[in-house]
Enzyme design. Structure first.
Site: not given
Length: 495
Positions: A39, A42, A58, A66, A101, A168-169, A306
């Site tokens: 999988w 991002d 990712q 995922w 992540f 996050r991110d 998603w």
């Protein structure tokens, strides 16, 4: 060998054991980045380092679903031909035990630093029971990364109206003599927002301010923020979760777009204009940009969405990246066009000019499942016209791109596209002197459509039969194809 390298070796062995089988799948993309197996979602750490482009992503190496996130890694000299490198990050420490992540990359003192979110589940509910912190890994050569002993460098979200579990991110950049990072976040009342941090050394970070916050139909969480300066404007890119449809807009589960404005680096506040979409198709999320050695702003996004049905999962892979897109500012909006280096893929040009179309017809040698089409049409008196792509007449499969002159709408219809999800997406498009320009890239399970020199883009994953290679042109009245070129495209992903 440290714990992370042991876990990377194990993950790499899993991938290597099935990648040959995966490569035989008829939906396997030929010139788009996807993992050798497993999988991906991002794009992460998109950068130019030591004379090469690097893209991380990712990655769950152990299944096509995922799972605990690793960072996959590809490298290129030219944004066209990519080679797979060993996995760069694996969840090996207590602070990232349940996933490394999304994040970004920056060069400092000749080394490449990855800044990412360490994720830990604290209970069964993955939406509420989580702890997220920001971490760093460093590499001398851009290949093997070591996590810093100072991790996490941002352990907890700041106080205030900031959700304690969703932060996050990180996207990191340098401005003057300081480093800055934006983080995706949300308020306690579930409104999306972006946080701004500042650092002198990448390791010690100070919270500056809530840089921007959503109001109204702007989603409950802003993921994967990106920030850059372009053409005299500051640009904040983000992927809001939870926007509700408005007319032809916001019909995907989650959206991706941008706002233009100006950041006050002292106060940390960003005054901005309205939200605009970056892609009007089905499969586009978490875009990330970088600036290369030519000073160009290049964008890549996850070419999926998603909770979409992904038929490739039965063949042990899922997820892909869009083509690299050149981002420019024109007429107070971002235009996205395929990077010109992609012309290296072209073979066997077929060309038509000054050709009248009426009804439904095909053109000799204009067909295929791994091709590029460039065309300009003069609509004349036609009111509805377009193309049928990836057509299998026997299986009644087709992906339809149609323009309605009265509605000024370009429609992408994949209700008959094959094994994947259906649906229709629409984009408002004005003809220019009664003409429409289309630049279309078709791969084994994807279609990317650039409209009027990048004013709009529509991206879709499609999963038709092997036989779905026909292309038909249609018009309800006489239509003039001013110019049409078609190329077969070479495979460009190796390893």
């Amino acid at each position: 060998m440290d714990k992370q390298q042991i876990l990377i070796k194990k993950a790499q062995e899993c991938i290597d054991g099935i990648k040959e089988e995966v490569s035989l799948n008829h939906w396997r993309l030929q010139y788009h980045i996807s993992a050798p197996a497993g999988w991906i979602n991002d794009p992460n750490g998109f950068c130019y380092f030591n004379g090469q482009y690097h893209l991380f992503y990712q990655h769950h190496p152990y299944s096509p679903q995922w799972g605990p996130m690793h960072w996959g890694h590809v490298r290129s000299q030219d944004l066209v031909f990519w080679e797979h490198l060993p996995i760069a990050l694996a969840p090996s420490e207590e602070y990232d035990r349940d996933g490394c992540f999304s994040g970004s990359a920056i060069e400092k003192d000749g080394k490449l630093y990855l800044m990412y979110t360490g994720n830990r589940w604290t209970g069964e509910n993955h939406d509420t029971d989580l702890e997220q912190s920001q971490c760093l890994a460093v590499s001398e050569d851009g290949g093997v990364f070591a996590k810093l002993k100072e991790n996490p460098v941002i352990a907890n979200p700041p106080a205030g109206d900031i959700h304690p579990n969703h932060c996050r991110d990180p996207k990191v950049w340098k401005h003057q003599n300081s480093y800055y990072a934006v983080l995706g976040s949300k308020t306690m009342g579930n409104e999306g927002q972006v946080l701004l941090y500042r650092s002198d050394d990448l390791i010690h970070w100070d919270f500056v301010n809530v840089m921007a916050r959503g109001e109204g139909n702007f989603g409950y969480m802003w993921e994967c923020p990106d920030f850059f300066h372009l053409g005299g404007q500051d640009v904040l890119v983000m992927s809001p979760q939870g926007m509700t449809p408005e007319g032809n807009l916001y019909h995907n589960l989650h959206q991706s777009g941008y706002v233009l404005g100006q950041l006050n680096y002292e106060t940390g506040t960003f005054s901005h204009q309205e939200f605009r979409m970056l892609d009007y198709g089905f499969d586009f999320y978490a875009p990330q940009t970088m600036i290369d050695e030519q000073g160009r702003r290049i964008l890549i996004a996850w070419m999926d969405m998603w909770e979409s049905k992904m038929p490739t999962q039965q063949y042990q892979w899922a997820g892909a990246m869009t083509l690299p897109r050149l981002v420019t500012l024109k007429d107070n909006q971002l235009f996205c066009t395929p990077v010109p280096e992609l012309e290296k893929l072209r073979e066997e040009e077929v060309s038509y000019s000054t050709l009248t179309i009426q009804g439904v017809q095909s053109l000799a040698e204009v067909s295929g499942d791994c091709i590029e089409l460039q065309m300009e049409v003069d609509a004349k008196d036609a009111l509805v016209f377009g193309l049928k792509l990836r057509v299998d007449d026997r299986a009644k499969q087709e992906t339809v791109l149609a323009y309605d002159k009265n509605e000024k709408v370009l429609m992408l219809d994949r209700n008959q596209s094959g094994a994947g999800p259906g649906g229709i997406r629409k984009a408002t498009v004005d003809l220019i002197d009664n003409r429409l320009k289309l630049h279309i890239f078709i791969d084994k399970s994807s279609i990317e459509i650039f409209v009027n020199d990048g004013e709009k883009v529509m991206t879709a994953r499609v999963y038709p039969s092997k036989e779905a290679v026909n292309i038909y042109f249609f018009s309800d009245g006489p239509l003039n194809i001013v110019q049409l070129k078609k190329w077969n495209l070479k495979k460009s992903i190796t390893g």
